[in-house]
Design a protein around this motif. Structure first.
Motif, PDB file in Angstrom:
ATOM      1  N   SER A  61       0.805  -1.228   0.000  1.00 66.26           N
ATOM      2  CA  SER A  61       0.000   0.000   0.000  1.00 66.26           C
ATOM      3  C   SER A  61       0.836   1.275   0.000  1.00 66.26           C
ATOM      4  CB  SER A  61      -0.948   0.012   1.201  1.00 66.26           C
ATOM      5  OG  SER A  61      -0.211  -0.016   2.403  1.00 66.26           O
ATOM      6  N   GLU A  65      -2.266   2.199  -4.643  1.00 70.74           N
ATOM      7  CA  GLU A  65      -3.509   2.548  -3.954  1.00 70.74           C
ATOM      8  C   GLU A  65      -4.673   1.986  -4.763  1.00 70.74           C
ATOM      9  OE1 GLU A  65      -5.547   6.655  -3.964  1.00 70.74           O
ATOM     10  OE2 GLU A  65      -4.349   6.601  -2.106  1.00 70.74           O
ATOM     11  N   GLN A  68     -10.365   0.542  -8.072  1.00 70.77           N
ATOM     12  CA  GLN A  68     -11.622  -0.152  -8.344  1.00 70.77           C
ATOM     13  C   GLN A  68     -11.375  -1.482  -9.048  1.00 70.77           C
ATOM     14  OE1 GLN A  68     -14.106   1.835 -11.216  1.00 70.77           O
ATOM     15  NE2 GLN A  68     -12.403   2.318 -12.562  1.00 70.77           N
ATOM     16  N   THR A  85     -13.892  -5.135  -1.101  1.00 69.78           N
ATOM     17  CA  THR A  85     -12.846  -4.149  -1.368  1.00 69.78           C
ATOM     18  C   THR A  85     -12.078  -3.853  -0.082  1.00 69.78           C
ATOM     19  OG1 THR A  85     -14.210  -2.241  -0.870  1.00 69.78           O
ATOM     20  CG2 THR A  85     -14.307  -3.093  -3.136  1.00 69.78           C
ATOM     21  N   PRO A  86     -10.953  -3.161  -0.177  1.00 65.07           N
ATOM     22  CA  PRO A  86     -10.233  -2.768   1.045  1.00 65.07           C
ATOM     23  C   PRO A  86     -11.115  -1.983   2.015  1.00 65.07           C
ATOM     24  CG  PRO A  86      -8.838  -2.445  -0.862  1.00 65.07           C
ATOM     25  CD  PRO A  86     -10.209  -2.797  -1.388  1.00 65.07           C
ATOM     26  N   ALA A  87     -11.995  -1.143   1.497  1.00 65.15           N
ATOM     27  CA  ALA A  87     -12.896  -0.378   2.370  1.00 65.15           C
ATOM     28  C   ALA A  87     -13.863  -1.318   3.098  1.00 65.15           C
ATOM     29  CB  ALA A  87     -13.673   0.654   1.564  1.00 65.15           C
ATOM     30  N   ASP A  88     -14.323  -2.365   2.421  1.00 62.27           N
ATOM     31  CA  ASP A  88     -15.218  -3.348   3.045  1.00 62.27           C
ATOM     32  C   ASP A  88     -14.516  -4.098   4.168  1.00 62.27           C
ATOM     33  OD1 ASP A  88     -17.206  -2.776   1.139  1.00 62.27           O
ATOM     34  OD2 ASP A  88     -16.507  -4.377  -0.200  1.00 62.27           O
ATOM     35  N   GLY A  90     -11.708  -3.115   5.849  1.00 60.56           N
ATOM     36  CA  GLY A  90     -11.241  -2.226   6.900  1.00 60.56           C
ATOM     37  C   GLY A  90      -9.954  -2.638   7.573  1.00 60.56           C
TER      38      GLY A  90
END
Length: 142
Positions: A61, A65, A68, A85-88, A90
């Protein structure tokens, strides 16, 4: 009789090899400059009668970055529901792919078929490197 046995043995060996063939998963390789967007393709070979696939994907990372998932293979029923996703997730820089094809004994695809692509923004300094790889240590479950 000897020719028949040899031929039968060769046919059996080919059948066993075909039954035991394992799919090959490949991430494409790229060179990019800081600030550029790179699209990494995920392709398959020997993808025959596959019922389920699940794996985590990891990268550095400080160099890449996540942007999508793109180029989803709708013929293979790949949708955004196939991904975390990375946001999912966390946590560390990783994503997850999970797909199930239970109908009719799985799915078969020609060699070189792209299932999806991942877009990354290159944020690392020049000459930095990052692999995009499978993360076998931890397959997160949402």
């Amino acid at each position: 009789m000897r020719i028949f046995i040899t031929l039968a043995s060769a046919i059996m060996l080919l059948a066993i090899t075909k039954i035991n063939a394992q799919p090959t998963f490949t991430f494409s390789s790229h060179t990019a400059q800081p600030g550029e967007t790179v699209t990494v393709d995920f392709t398959v070979d020997d993808f025959e009668a596959i019922i389920s696939v699940q794996f985590a994907i990891k990268w550095n990372s400080s160099v890449l970055e996540f942007q999508q998932f793109t180029n989803l293979n709708t013929d293979a029923q790949i949708s955004m529901n196939s991904f975390s996703t990375p946001a999912d997730l966390g946590g560390p820089p990783r994503a997850r792919f999970n797909e199930l094809w239970p109908e009719f004994g799985g799915i078969s695809l020609p060699n070189g078929t792209r299932l999806f692509s991942i877009q990354f923004l290159v944020i690392g300094p020049e000459c930095s490197e990052s692999s995009v790889r499978f993360d076998g240590d931890d397959i997160p479950v949402p």
